[in-house]
Design a protein around this motif. Structure first.
Motif, short mmCIF file in Angstrom:
data_model
loop_
_atom_site.label_atom_id
_atom_site.label_comp_id
_atom_site.label_asym_id
_atom_site.label_seq_id
_atom_site.Cartn_x
_atom_site.Cartn_y
_atom_site.Cartn_z
N LEU A 1 0.83 -1.20 0.00
CA LEU A 1 0.00 0.00 0.00
C LEU A 1 0.87 1.26 0.00
O LEU A 1 0.64 2.20 -0.77
CB LEU A 1 -0.91 -0.02 1.23
CG LEU A 1 -1.86 1.17 1.40
CD1 LEU A 1 -2.92 1.17 0.32
CD2 LEU A 1 -2.51 1.13 2.78
N VAL A 2 1.89 1.27 0.85
CA VAL A 2 2.77 2.43 0.94
C VAL A 2 3.60 2.57 -0.33
O VAL A 2 3.84 3.69 -0.81
CB VAL A 2 3.67 2.33 2.18
CG1 VAL A 2 4.76 3.41 2.16
CG2 VAL A 2 2.84 2.45 3.45
N PHE A 3 4.04 1.45 -0.90
CA PHE A 3 4.87 1.49 -2.11
C PHE A 3 4.16 2.24 -3.24
O PHE A 3 4.78 3.06 -3.94
CB PHE A 3 5.20 0.07 -2.55
CG PHE A 3 6.07 -0.01 -3.77
CD1 PHE A 3 7.44 0.17 -3.69
CD2 PHE A 3 5.51 -0.26 -5.02
CE1 PHE A 3 8.24 0.11 -4.83
CE2 PHE A 3 6.29 -0.33 -6.16
CZ PHE A 3 7.66 -0.15 -6.06
N PHE A 4 2.87 1.97 -3.41
CA PHE A 4 2.13 2.57 -4.51
C PHE A 4 1.43 3.89 -4.13
O PHE A 4 1.23 4.75 -4.99
CB PHE A 4 1.08 1.60 -5.04
CG PHE A 4 1.67 0.42 -5.78
CD1 PHE A 4 2.20 0.59 -7.06
CD2 PHE A 4 1.69 -0.83 -5.20
CE1 PHE A 4 2.74 -0.49 -7.74
CE2 PHE A 4 2.24 -1.91 -5.88
CZ PHE A 4 2.76 -1.74 -7.14
N LEU A 5 1.06 4.03 -2.87
CA LEU A 5 0.22 5.17 -2.49
C LEU A 5 0.84 6.04 -1.40
O LEU A 5 0.12 6.75 -0.69
CB LEU A 5 -1.15 4.65 -2.00
CG LEU A 5 -1.96 3.81 -2.98
CD1 LEU A 5 -3.21 3.27 -2.29
CD2 LEU A 5 -2.34 4.62 -4.21
N HIS A 6 2.16 6.01 -1.26
CA HIS A 6 2.77 6.72 -0.14
C HIS A 6 2.47 8.22 -0.10
O HIS A 6 2.34 8.78 1.01
CB HIS A 6 4.29 6.49 -0.11
CG HIS A 6 5.03 6.98 -1.30
ND1 HIS A 6 5.53 8.26 -1.39
CD2 HIS A 6 5.38 6.35 -2.45
CE1 HIS A 6 6.15 8.40 -2.54
NE2 HIS A 6 6.08 7.27 -3.21
N PRO A 7 2.29 8.93 -1.24
CA PRO A 7 1.93 10.35 -1.10
C PRO A 7 0.58 10.53 -0.39
O PRO A 7 0.41 11.46 0.40
CB PRO A 7 1.87 10.86 -2.55
CG PRO A 7 2.72 9.89 -3.32
CD PRO A 7 2.48 8.57 -2.66
N HIS A 8 -0.36 9.63 -0.67
CA HIS A 8 -1.68 9.72 -0.04
C HIS A 8 -1.60 9.30 1.43
O HIS A 8 -2.27 9.88 2.28
CB HIS A 8 -2.68 8.83 -0.79
CG HIS A 8 -2.78 9.14 -2.24
ND1 HIS A 8 -3.39 10.28 -2.74
CD2 HIS A 8 -2.30 8.47 -3.33
CE1 HIS A 8 -3.32 10.30 -4.05
NE2 HIS A 8 -2.66 9.21 -4.45
N VAL A 9 -0.80 8.27 1.72
CA VAL A 9 -0.65 7.82 3.10
C VAL A 9 0.00 8.92 3.95
O VAL A 9 -0.38 9.15 5.10
CB VAL A 9 0.18 6.52 3.17
CG1 VAL A 9 0.41 6.10 4.62
CG2 VAL A 9 -0.52 5.40 2.40
N GLU A 10 0.98 9.61 3.37
CA GLU A 10 1.63 10.70 4.08
C GLU A 10 0.62 11.77 4.49
O GLU A 10 0.74 12.38 5.55
CB GLU A 10 2.72 11.34 3.21
CG GLU A 10 3.94 10.45 2.97
CD GLU A 10 4.94 10.54 4.10
OE1 GLU A 10 4.60 11.09 5.16
OE2 GLU A 10 6.06 10.02 3.92
#
Length: 223
Positions: free
Chosen positions: A82-91
């Motif tokens: 999840l973080v690999f692909f969506l890390h800007p959103h997770v941040e």
């Protein structure tokens, strides 16, 4: 016994949630350090499972639960993906991640303390191992990322202290034979609340007496 406090399905679900959130924090640090996909997965696994593995090895509960329950092992991989692909959103939802991390801290310090006591450790040792369960993964994460562990840094909000409080509450309940689902829930909520307050008001542990410098200084090793 821990299984007497919560049903197995509830306990398992709580564990998975805590593991997932801890794994998110590990994966995010890996992204900030510019690690590759393997490094992201390793840091997610270590952060999520390190404390529990350390606890299980110490008390002799081997093989550790992380290696006997596929859900425990695969959940950090899911978080890493999840973080690999969506890390800007997770941040962007870092505040929410911190809230869940505080909840995981409370859950793990309580469950770690109870499990240690179930395996024959004394009250003080059980509390210490409960603390290690809660913060051990974060320490390993920071060491692997070549950083001073967050719980040792004076410029970080209190993290270990709320877990210590939760573990101590559990052993006091054990000592006075009042440990049940409700009192253990109170210990979790207390830890959770203290951690949130520490983040909100930037509570920090005191440094050495009369130390005013904002920078660390190396102690000379010789003349």
């Amino acid at each position: 016994m821990l299984t007497e406090l919560f049903t197995p399905s509830v306990q398992h679900a709580l564990d998975i949630v805590g593991i997932f959130v801890f794994a998110i924090s590990g994966a995010l640090l890996a992204v900030r350090k510019n690690f590759d996909v393997f490094g992201i997965a390793v840091l997610a696994e270590v952060t999520a499972l390190g404390g529990g593995i350390f606890r299980d090895v110490i008390i002799g509960a081997v093989p550790p639960a992380a290696f006997t329950d596929l859900g425990y092992f695969t959940t950090p991989l899911l978080a890493a993906g999840l973080v690999f692909f969506l890390h800007p959103h997770v941040e962007r939802i870092q505040v929410a991640v911190n809230v869940f991390d505080a909840a995981g801290l409370g859950l793990f310090c309580v469950s770690g303390t109870v499990k240690a006591y179930d395996y024959g450790l004394g009250l003080t040792s059980s509390a210490a191992l409960g603390l290690a369960t809660a913060v051990g993964g974060g320490v390993l994460r920071d060491v692997l990322a070549n950083e001073v562990p967050s719980l040792l840094r004076w410029d970080r909000d209190l993290y270990a202290v709320p877990a210590i409080v939760g573990s101590v509450l559990v052993v006091l309940c054990i000592r006075f034979e009042t440990l049940n689902a409700y009192t253990s829930g109170i210990a979790v909520i207390t830890t959770f609340t203290l951690r949130l307050l520490a983040m909100r008001y930037h509570w920090r542990a005191p440094r050495a007496y009369n130390r005013r410098s904002a920078r660390g200084e190396e102690v000379p090793t010789g003349v």
